[in-house]
Design a protein around this motif. Structure first.
Motif, PDB file in Angstrom:
ATOM      1  N   ILE A  84       0.823  -1.215   0.000  1.00  0.00           N
ATOM      2  CA  ILE A  84       0.000   0.000   0.000  1.00  0.00           C
ATOM      3  C   ILE A  84       0.851   1.257   0.000  1.00  0.00           C
ATOM      4  O   ILE A  84       0.328   2.365  -0.042  1.00  0.00           O
ATOM      5  CB  ILE A  84      -0.966   0.038   1.200  1.00  0.00           C
ATOM      6  N   ALA A  85       2.168   1.118   0.085  1.00  0.00           N
ATOM      7  CA  ALA A  85       3.075   2.270   0.077  1.00  0.00           C
ATOM      8  C   ALA A  85       4.485   1.746  -0.164  1.00  0.00           C
ATOM      9  O   ALA A  85       4.732   0.531  -0.135  1.00  0.00           O
ATOM     10  CB  ALA A  85       3.006   3.009   1.423  1.00  0.00           C
ATOM     11  N   THR A  86       5.409   2.675  -0.385  1.00  0.00           N
ATOM     12  CA  THR A  86       6.812   2.280  -0.465  1.00  0.00           C
ATOM     13  C   THR A  86       7.364   2.114   0.952  1.00  0.00           C
ATOM     14  O   THR A  86       6.684   2.436   1.937  1.00  0.00           O
ATOM     15  CB  THR A  86       7.650   3.354  -1.180  1.00  0.00           C
ATOM     16  N   ALA A  87       8.614   1.674   1.043  1.00  0.00           N
ATOM     17  CA  ALA A  87       9.225   1.483   2.368  1.00  0.00           C
ATOM     18  C   ALA A  87       9.352   2.802   3.124  1.00  0.00           C
ATOM     19  O   ALA A  87       9.406   2.826   4.358  1.00  0.00           O
ATOM     20  CB  ALA A  87      10.590   0.817   2.214  1.00  0.00           C
ATOM     21  N   THR A  88       9.385   3.932   2.411  1.00  0.00           N
ATOM     22  CA  THR A  88       9.446   5.237   3.088  1.00  0.00           C
ATOM     23  C   THR A  88       8.062   5.757   3.459  1.00  0.00           C
ATOM     24  O   THR A  88       7.930   6.827   4.044  1.00  0.00           O
ATOM     25  CB  THR A  88      10.117   6.297   2.195  1.00  0.00           C
ATOM     26  N   GLY A  89       7.025   5.033   3.072  1.00  0.00           N
ATOM     27  CA  GLY A  89       5.660   5.456   3.384  1.00  0.00           C
ATOM     28  C   GLY A  89       5.014   6.272   2.277  1.00  0.00           C
ATOM     29  O   GLY A  89       3.879   6.732   2.417  1.00  0.00           O
ATOM     30  N   HIS A  90       5.711   6.439   1.141  1.00  0.00           N
ATOM     31  CA  HIS A  90       5.125   7.224   0.063  1.00  0.00           C
ATOM     32  C   HIS A  90       3.986   6.432  -0.589  1.00  0.00           C
ATOM     33  O   HIS A  90       4.180   5.293  -1.014  1.00  0.00           O
ATOM     34  CB  HIS A  90       6.194   7.558  -0.990  1.00  0.00           C
ATOM     35  N   SER A  91       2.816   7.037  -0.642  1.00  0.00           N
ATOM     36  CA  SER A  91       1.669   6.270  -1.138  1.00  0.00           C
ATOM     37  C   SER A  91       0.803   7.052  -2.124  1.00  0.00           C
ATOM     38  O   SER A  91      -0.275   6.588  -2.491  1.00  0.00           O
ATOM     39  CB  SER A  91       0.803   5.823   0.045  1.00  0.00           C
ATOM     40  N   HIS A  92       1.230   8.223  -2.553  1.00  0.00           N
ATOM     41  CA  HIS A  92       0.428   9.035  -3.487  1.00  0.00           C
ATOM     42  C   HIS A  92       0.941   8.881  -4.899  1.00  0.00           C
ATOM     43  O   HIS A  92       1.944   9.452  -5.255  1.00  0.00           O
ATOM     44  CB  HIS A  92       0.466  10.509  -3.096  1.00  0.00           C
ATOM     45  N   TYR A  93       0.356   8.188  -5.774  1.00  0.00           N
ATOM     46  CA  TYR A  93      -0.813   7.377  -5.509  1.00  0.00           C
ATOM     47  C   TYR A  93      -0.536   5.979  -6.015  1.00  0.00           C
ATOM     48  O   TYR A  93       0.050   5.825  -7.095  1.00  0.00           O
ATOM     49  CB  TYR A  93      -2.045   7.937  -6.240  1.00  0.00           C
ATOM     50  N   VAL A  94      -0.951   4.975  -5.237  1.00  0.00           N
ATOM     51  CA  VAL A  94      -0.787   3.593  -5.697  1.00  0.00           C
ATOM     52  C   VAL A  94      -1.808   3.304  -6.789  1.00  0.00           C
ATOM     53  O   VAL A  94      -1.479   2.769  -7.846  1.00  0.00           O
ATOM     54  CB  VAL A  94      -0.953   2.614  -4.509  1.00  0.00           C
ATOM     55  N   THR A  95      -3.038   3.671  -6.544  1.00  0.00           N
ATOM     56  CA  THR A  95      -4.100   3.417  -7.520  1.00  0.00           C
ATOM     57  C   THR A  95      -4.409   4.691  -8.308  1.00  0.00           C
ATOM     58  O   THR A  95      -3.896   5.764  -8.005  1.00  0.00           O
ATOM     59  CB  THR A  95      -5.368   2.909  -6.801  1.00  0.00           C
ATOM     60  N   GLY A  96      -5.263   4.579  -9.316  1.00  0.00           N
ATOM     61  CA  GLY A  96      -5.479   5.672 -10.253  1.00  0.00           C
ATOM     62  C   GLY A  96      -6.636   6.592  -9.898  1.00  0.00           C
ATOM     63  O   GLY A  96      -7.294   6.461  -8.855  1.00  0.00           O
ATOM     64  N   ALA A  97      -6.893   7.530 -10.796  1.00  0.00           N
ATOM     65  CA  ALA A  97      -7.907   8.565 -10.561  1.00  0.00           C
ATOM     66  C   ALA A  97      -9.302   7.964 -10.386  1.00  0.00           C
ATOM     67  O   ALA A  97     -10.107   8.457  -9.591  1.00  0.00           O
ATOM     68  CB  ALA A  97      -7.892   9.561 -11.723  1.00  0.00           C
ATOM     69  N   ALA A  98      -9.599   6.890 -11.107  1.00  0.00           N
ATOM     70  CA  ALA A  98     -10.931   6.292 -10.997  1.00  0.00           C
ATOM     71  C   ALA A  98     -11.160   5.745  -9.588  1.00  0.00           C
ATOM     72  O   ALA A  98     -12.282   5.742  -9.078  1.00  0.00           O
ATOM     73  CB  ALA A  98     -11.104   5.183 -12.032  1.00  0.00           C
ATOM     74  N   ASP A  99     -10.095   5.275  -8.935  1.00  0.00           N
ATOM     75  CA  ASP A  99     -10.238   4.781  -7.571  1.00  0.00           C
ATOM     76  C   ASP A  99     -10.541   5.926  -6.609  1.00  0.00           C
ATOM     77  O   ASP A  99     -11.290   5.752  -5.643  1.00  0.00           O
ATOM     78  CB  ASP A  99      -8.972   4.028  -7.141  1.00  0.00           C
ATOM     79  N   ARG A 100      -9.979   7.103  -6.873  1.00  0.00           N
ATOM     80  CA  ARG A 100     -10.279   8.234  -5.979  1.00  0.00           C
ATOM     81  C   ARG A 100     -11.762   8.607  -6.094  1.00  0.00           C
ATOM     82  O   ARG A 100     -12.416   8.902  -5.092  1.00  0.00           O
ATOM     83  CB  ARG A 100      -9.378   9.430  -6.289  1.00  0.00           C
ATOM     84  N   VAL A 101     -12.274   8.590  -7.316  1.00  0.00           N
ATOM     85  CA  VAL A 101     -13.704   8.871  -7.482  1.00  0.00           C
ATOM     86  C   VAL A 101     -14.536   7.816  -6.741  1.00  0.00           C
ATOM     87  O   VAL A 101     -15.487   8.137  -6.019  1.00  0.00           O
ATOM     88  CB  VAL A 101     -14.077   8.912  -8.982  1.00  0.00           C
ATOM     89  N   HIS A 102     -14.148   6.555  -6.911  1.00  0.00           N
ATOM     90  CA  HIS A 102     -14.870   5.465  -6.235  1.00  0.00           C
ATOM     91  C   HIS A 102     -14.826   5.637  -4.716  1.00  0.00           C
ATOM     92  O   HIS A 102     -15.836   5.475  -4.025  1.00  0.00           O
ATOM     93  CB  HIS A 102     -14.239   4.134  -6.659  1.00  0.00           C
ATOM     94  N   LEU A 103     -13.650   5.999  -4.188  1.00  0.00           N
ATOM     95  CA  LEU A 103     -13.507   6.177  -2.739  1.00  0.00           C
ATOM     96  C   LEU A 103     -14.400   7.318  -2.247  1.00  0.00           C
ATOM     97  O   LEU A 103     -15.049   7.213  -1.197  1.00  0.00           O
ATOM     98  CB  LEU A 103     -12.037   6.456  -2.403  1.00  0.00           C
ATOM     99  N   HIS A 104     -14.473   8.384  -3.025  1.00  0.00           N
ATOM    100  CA  HIS A 104     -15.335   9.501  -2.619  1.00  0.00           C
ATOM    101  C   HIS A 104     -16.802   9.094  -2.687  1.00  0.00           C
ATOM    102  O   HIS A 104     -17.619   9.577  -1.893  1.00  0.00           O
ATOM    103  CB  HIS A 104     -15.034  10.729  -3.479  1.00  0.00           C
ATOM    104  N   ARG A 105     -17.146   8.215  -3.620  1.00  0.00           N
ATOM    105  CA  ARG A 105     -18.522   7.698  -3.643  1.00  0.00           C
ATOM    106  C   ARG A 105     -18.814   6.930  -2.356  1.00  0.00           C
ATOM    107  O   ARG A 105     -19.889   7.076  -1.766  1.00  0.00           O
ATOM    108  CB  ARG A 105     -18.724   6.767  -4.847  1.00  0.00           C
ATOM    109  N   LEU A 106     -17.865   6.084  -1.937  1.00  0.00           N
ATOM    110  CA  LEU A 106     -18.072   5.328  -0.693  1.00  0.00           C
ATOM    111  C   LEU A 106     -18.264   6.285   0.480  1.00  0.00           C
ATOM    112  O   LEU A 106     -19.123   6.075   1.332  1.00  0.00           O
ATOM    113  CB  LEU A 106     -16.881   4.405  -0.422  1.00  0.00           C
ATOM    114  N   ARG A 107     -17.438   7.335   0.534  1.00  0.00           N
ATOM    115  CA  ARG A 107     -17.591   8.306   1.630  1.00  0.00           C
ATOM    116  C   ARG A 107     -18.985   8.920   1.608  1.00  0.00           C
ATOM    117  O   ARG A 107     -19.623   9.100   2.649  1.00  0.00           O
ATOM    118  CB  ARG A 107     -16.545   9.414   1.505  1.00  0.00           C
ATOM    119  N   ALA A 108     -19.446   9.278   0.416  1.00  0.00           N
ATOM    120  CA  ALA A 108     -20.756   9.943   0.313  1.00  0.00           C
ATOM    121  C   ALA A 108     -21.893   9.026   0.728  1.00  0.00           C
ATOM    122  O   ALA A 108     -22.926   9.499   1.215  1.00  0.00           O
ATOM    123  CB  ALA A 108     -20.971  10.434  -1.122  1.00  0.00           C
TER     124      ALA A 108
END
Ligand SMILES: NC(=O)c1ccc[n+]([C@@H]2O[C@H](COP(=O)([O-])OP(=O)(O)OC[C@H]3O[C@@H](n4cnc5c(N)ncnc54)[C@H](OP(=O)(O)O)[C@@H]3O)[C@@H](O)[C@H]2O)c1
Length: 274
Positions: A84-108
């Motif tokens: 879910i991230a690199t060893a340094t904790g960098h995680s922006h972004y593992v998945t793509g733009a469509a996943d961000r839209v999907h995640l915001h749908r779940l929040r809503a």
């Protein structure tokens, strides 16, 4: 069912668009100015007329009536090798733009979104709905020891209520509501959130928190998004208690969906009775 029976039965209800999905889950309607305009780009090139049924299928576990306890869905975005991230904790972004839209749908669609303190420290998330039209959820942070950074966005932006679920002896951060619980077991947290009126809960991360809720048997549905990338090192998403035999492995019902370049797997652990 035969064609004869189907023609005599009640007509299937029309598929619900985004506005109706939000109204069903949150019992509120979108303001006129916020009518959804963003599809079909986020849903994988599906023709516009197919978007409503596609959304209804993807979010079906949230649409069923909630009965004995709040419905719990979780989300994780990971690489092909489960990171879910690199060893340094960098995680922006593992998945793509469509996943961000999907995640915001779940929040809503959920009354509250819950994260562990580690995610607030690492990502400083707002946990609001910005990619689609919809209401913000309450933001609930679980913390056993560490506090939250005083400048954390969810403590300062006033965009939605922020709640803290803490152990009894943790100093209370400056939140809208603080629940000092005897322990932070997911069952205790869920009982607390249910008493506070939450019916649909999104457990959004991070790895420790989602894993704890899954291990406790309280995740009804996990939305697992797999991006076509190999990170090769760094933290993994799901870490559950050890098992010795394959017949102890979890075998949820799995429904795959296209999500841009990523693949979304909806894992249903607890059948929902309508
Ligand atoms: N790819 C994704 O989908 C995704 C999503 C979100 C976050 N992330 C990433 O995940 C990482 C953070 O995850 P993480 O696993 O380190 O931390 P985390 O799960 O966000 O938070 C862990 C902390 O939450 C508290 N906590 C949560 N549940 C608890 C429980 N049942 N009992 C006791 N304490 C509990 C504890 O706080 P105390 O520290 O106070 O003890 C614990 O240290 C970041 O790198 C972030 O970028 C990825």
């Amino acid at each position: 069912m035969t064609q004869h029976n189907r023609s005599r039965g009640a007509a299937a209800p029309p598929p619900m668009g985004w506005e109706a999905l939000v109204a069903q889950c949150r019992r509120c309607s979108l303001p006129a100015a916020a009518q959804p305009v963003e599809w079909p780009a986020d849903i994988g090139g599906i023709a516009a007329e197919a978007v409503a049924p596609a959304l209804q299928a993807r979010y079906a576990p949230l649409l069923a009536p909630v009965r004995q306890r709040p419905r719990v869905v979780a989300q994780l975005g990971q690489s092909l090798d489960g990171r879910i991230a690199t060893a340094t904790g960098h995680s922006h972004y593992v998945t793509g733009a469509a996943d961000r839209v999907h995640l915001h749908r779940l929040r809503a669609l959920c009354d509250a979104v819950l994260v562990g303190a580690g995610t607030v420290v690492a990502d400083n998330p707002r946990l609001t709905v910005r990619e689609v039209a919809g209401p913000n959820p309450v933001r609930a942070v679980v913390m056993s020891r560490s506090g939250l950074p005083a400048d954390a966005a969810l403590l300062r932006d006033g965009a939605a209520p922020t709640w803290a679920l803490t152990g009894p002896s943790v100093a209370a951060p400056a939140v809208d509501r603080r629940f000092a619980l005897p322990d932070l077991a997911p069952a205790t947290a869920l009982q607390c959130l249910a008493a506070a009126g939450v019916q649909r809960l999104l457990v959004e991360g991070g790895a420790r928190t989602v894993s704890a809720w899954l291990a406790a048997g309280l995740v009804d549905t996990l939305y697992l998004v797999v991006a076509p990338v190999i990170i090769g090192s760094g933290p993994t998403g799901l870490n559950l208690p050890r098992i010795d035999h394959m017949d102890e492995a979890l075998r949820p019902a799995v429904t795959p969906f296209d999500l841009g370049d990523d693949r979304l797997y909806r894992l249903d652990f607890n059948a929902v009775s309508a």
